[in-house]
Scaffold this motif. Structure first.
Motif, short mmCIF file in Angstrom:
data_model
loop_
_atom_site.label_atom_id
_atom_site.label_comp_id
_atom_site.label_asym_id
_atom_site.label_seq_id
_atom_site.Cartn_x
_atom_site.Cartn_y
_atom_site.Cartn_z
N TRP A 164 0.74 -1.07 0.03
CA TRP A 164 0.02 -0.04 -0.19
C TRP A 164 0.91 1.32 0.04
CZ3 TRP A 164 -4.89 0.23 -1.41
CH2 TRP A 164 -5.75 -1.22 -1.27
N LEU A 165 1.93 1.30 0.81
CA LEU A 165 2.78 2.50 0.99
C LEU A 165 3.62 2.49 -0.24
CD1 LEU A 165 2.89 3.10 4.70
CD2 LEU A 165 1.22 3.82 3.13
N VAL A 166 4.59 1.64 -0.07
CA VAL A 166 5.76 1.49 -1.29
C VAL A 166 5.23 1.39 -2.56
CG1 VAL A 166 7.99 0.71 -1.82
CG2 VAL A 166 7.14 0.73 0.46
N ARG A 167 4.51 0.58 -2.91
CA ARG A 167 4.05 0.26 -4.02
C ARG A 167 2.82 1.28 -4.66
NH1 ARG A 167 3.91 -6.16 -4.76
NH2 ARG A 167 5.46 -6.77 -3.28
N ASP A 168 1.78 1.20 -3.90
CA ASP A 168 0.59 2.10 -4.53
C ASP A 168 0.75 3.64 -4.42
OD1 ASP A 168 -2.15 3.10 -4.92
OD2 ASP A 168 -2.89 1.07 -4.41
N VAL A 169 0.81 4.06 -3.06
CA VAL A 169 0.94 5.45 -2.85
C VAL A 169 2.46 6.15 -3.49
CG1 VAL A 169 1.35 7.20 -1.17
CG2 VAL A 169 -0.29 5.41 -0.64
N GLY A 170 3.51 5.22 -3.36
CA GLY A 170 4.94 5.70 -3.55
C GLY A 170 5.09 5.67 -4.93
N GLY A 171 4.52 4.36 -5.73
CA GLY A 171 4.95 4.08 -7.13
C GLY A 171 6.01 3.50 -7.17
N LYS A 214 11.69 2.75 2.97
CA LYS A 214 11.20 3.01 1.86
C LYS A 214 9.54 3.90 2.16
CE LYS A 214 14.10 1.34 -1.05
NZ LYS A 214 14.63 1.99 -2.10
N ALA A 215 8.97 3.34 3.19
CA ALA A 215 7.79 3.88 3.49
C ALA A 215 7.93 5.46 3.81
CB ALA A 215 6.82 3.37 4.55
N PHE A 216 8.93 5.62 4.69
CA PHE A 216 9.26 6.84 5.29
C PHE A 216 9.80 7.85 4.15
CE2 PHE A 216 10.04 5.48 9.96
CZ PHE A 216 8.80 6.26 10.16
N GLU A 217 10.41 7.48 3.19
CA GLU A 217 10.76 8.23 2.00
C GLU A 217 9.36 8.58 1.23
OE1 GLU A 217 13.36 6.07 -0.51
OE2 GLU A 217 14.86 5.64 1.02
N VAL A 218 8.53 7.73 0.91
CA VAL A 218 7.04 8.20 0.49
C VAL A 218 6.57 9.10 1.01
CG1 VAL A 218 4.87 7.16 -0.34
CG2 VAL A 218 7.20 5.81 -0.99
N LEU A 219 6.51 9.03 2.49
CA LEU A 219 5.84 9.96 3.43
C LEU A 219 6.20 11.36 3.18
CD1 LEU A 219 3.66 10.39 5.38
CD2 LEU A 219 5.30 9.82 7.36
N GLU A 220 7.59 11.36 3.02
CA GLU A 220 8.26 12.64 2.85
C GLU A 220 7.84 13.32 1.58
OE1 GLU A 220 12.23 12.34 2.94
OE2 GLU A 220 12.41 11.64 5.15
N ARG A 221 7.47 12.57 0.53
CA ARG A 221 7.24 13.24 -0.86
C ARG A 221 5.84 13.39 -1.03
NH1 ARG A 221 12.38 11.15 -0.48
NH2 ARG A 221 13.80 12.19 -1.44
N ALA A 222 5.00 12.19 -0.79
CA ALA A 222 3.80 12.10 -1.16
C ALA A 222 2.76 13.23 -0.98
CB ALA A 222 3.00 10.85 -0.77
#
Length: 451
Positions: free
Chosen positions: A75-82, A125-133
């Motif tokens: 959900w976070l890495v693939r879906d939200v983060g792409g 990876k999820a925290f990286e996504v959180l920073e940018r999403a």
């Protein structure tokens, strides 16, 4: 006299006042708190305990840990983060719908070291996504919903792992301070909830899950509800009166279950020459009379209620007792108001390893004077699990919709093992009516005709 129907509203969420950066920080803290708890639950035992199945009702602890990481990756890495998948090869292993719990030990699961490494890589990876999403533009990212959903998912599995700890044999592996004793004066046995409409569910709570939505007006007749959950002391009276042996108190399904499995007391209880004892996370102790009873099935709760001349509350009755404020006509976020739970409000988050005494949290009482509706024990209701009018599955049918129907009963309120992120006045849990390993208790209700 307040005409509630003129201004039925629900409490505004504090999320609405948060900026994007504040939302990111809130989500990061929630994810970190959940991971800290997952680490505690899995580091508390040796690796051989992590891979062992302590009960066919439960997964090996190492499966829960890697499943937490798998869902976060999806959900976070693939879906939200792409982002590119980290471990697409294990998606099937950790799909809860593909493999029943009893079969999971036979799967080629990640070992403890590999599982820990995997969830750590996913979290980075999820925290990286959180920073940018962007935290807007879609239902999945609005107000950081996906991050809240994954936080709640991890905390729910943490509570499941806590239940596995209760089922394991051996020396105690978890430790926590004792819960508080009663801090309020003598309480009335029950509280009158007046007849009238209130707003059930939510349409404004950003991290609310699909089965909590949408808010909708419901009418409820007048009823009385127990001020606190039923205590061990009160339940012992049912036991001592022969309640488990008297067919008249039990439903057909309850009596069949009770006799087929030779059930004669709450799970983990045993009778000794000097009274009732229980095993709690590896500790043998006298059953504390002042604490809410826990580890009882829906059938046992229903039988006790019949013996007491009462019944279990419906789900809408429970929520009205918890959320309705007669002074304003508004539905609160929590029984005590709109602010987030603190240690003064409720027994949550594994801060203690048992329910607290009845009357231990006067600051957490509802506007109507009902105590301990949040925390301590999940409370069985008489309601089957169904969607609300206007229900829409989101973000996937398997979270709620596939469980709708008469096979599951609704539980409310959370337990001492539930984190604050995974419970609120609208939160709905569900399980089979035979379940006893979960941290479930109950309170009773009765009609108040003519009031």
């Amino acid at each position: 006299m307040i005409d509630v129907t003129d201004f039925l509203t629900e409490a505004p969420s504090a999320f609405r006042e948060k900026t994007g950066e504040q939302l990111r920080e809130h989500a990061a803290q929630a994810l970190t708190r959940a991971r800290r708890r997952s680490t505690t639950l899995t580091d508390a035992v040796a690796d051989e305990d992590l891979v062992r199945q302590h009960s066919k009702l439960m997964s090996p602890l190492v499966w829960d840990l890697a499943h937490i990481g798998s869902q976060e990756e999806l959900w976070l890495v693939r879906d939200v983060g792409g982002r590119e998948p980290l471990r697409p090869d294990i998606d099937d292993l950790y799909d809860a719908f593909r493999h029943p719990r009893a079969d999971r030990p036979s799967l080629p699961l990640l070992g403890p070291a590999e599982a820990r490494r995997y969830v750590g890589e996913v979290r980075a990876k999820a925290f990286e996504v959180l920073e940018r999403a962007p935290l807007e533009g879609s239902r999945l990212t609005e107000a950081a919903f996906a991050f809240g959903m994954i936080t709640q998912h991890e905390q729910q599995h943490d509570e499941t792992m806590l239940a596995t700890h209760q089922l394991r044999k051996g020396e105690p592996a978890l430790h926590a301070p004792a819960p508080p004793g009663a801090r309020s004066g003598p309480l009335p046995a029950e509280v009158l909830v007046p007849a009238g409409s209130f707003l059930m569910g939510t349409s404004v709570e950003p991290w609310a899950l699909d089965n909590e939505r949408p808010a909708h007006e419901v009418g409820v007749g007048a009823f009385f509800i127990d001020t606190t959950p039923v205590t061990n002391g009160a339940y012992t009276e049912f036991l001592e009166s022969g309640g488990y042996d008297q067919r008249r108190w039990w439903s057909d399904a309850g009596w069949e279950y009770r006799t087929a499995h030779d059930i004669g007391a709450p799970r983990f209880w045993r009778r000794e020459a000097d009274g009732w004892w229980r095993t709690r996370f590896g500790v043998d102790e006298r059953v504390p009379a002042e604490q809410p009873v826990v580890h009882v099935s829906f059938h046992e709760a229903e039988a006790y209620a019949a013996w007491a001349g009462k019944r279990l509350p419906t789900e809408r009755e429970w929520e009205k007792a918890a959320r309705f404020d007669p002074a304003t006509g508004r539905s609160r976020r929590y029984p005590w108001g709109d602010e987030e739970p603190t240690a003064e409000h409720a027994n949550l988050g594994q801060a203690h390893l048992s329910p607290a005494a009845a009357g231990a949290y006067p600051a957490g009482a509802s506007a109507l004077g009902v105590h301990q509706l949040i925390g301590d024990v999940w409370e069985w209701t008489s309601s089957d699990f169904h969607g609300y009018p206007g229900f829409v599955a989101f973000p996937y049918r398997e979270y709620s919709e596939v469980f709708f129907g008469p096979e599951y009963k609704v539980l409310r309120g959370g337990s001492f093992g539930t984190d604050a992120a995974a419970v609120r006045g609208t939160f709905r849990n569900w399980d089979y009516p035979i379940r006893r390993q979960i941290f479930a208790g109950f309170r009773c209700a009765r009609d108040a005709s003519g009031v």
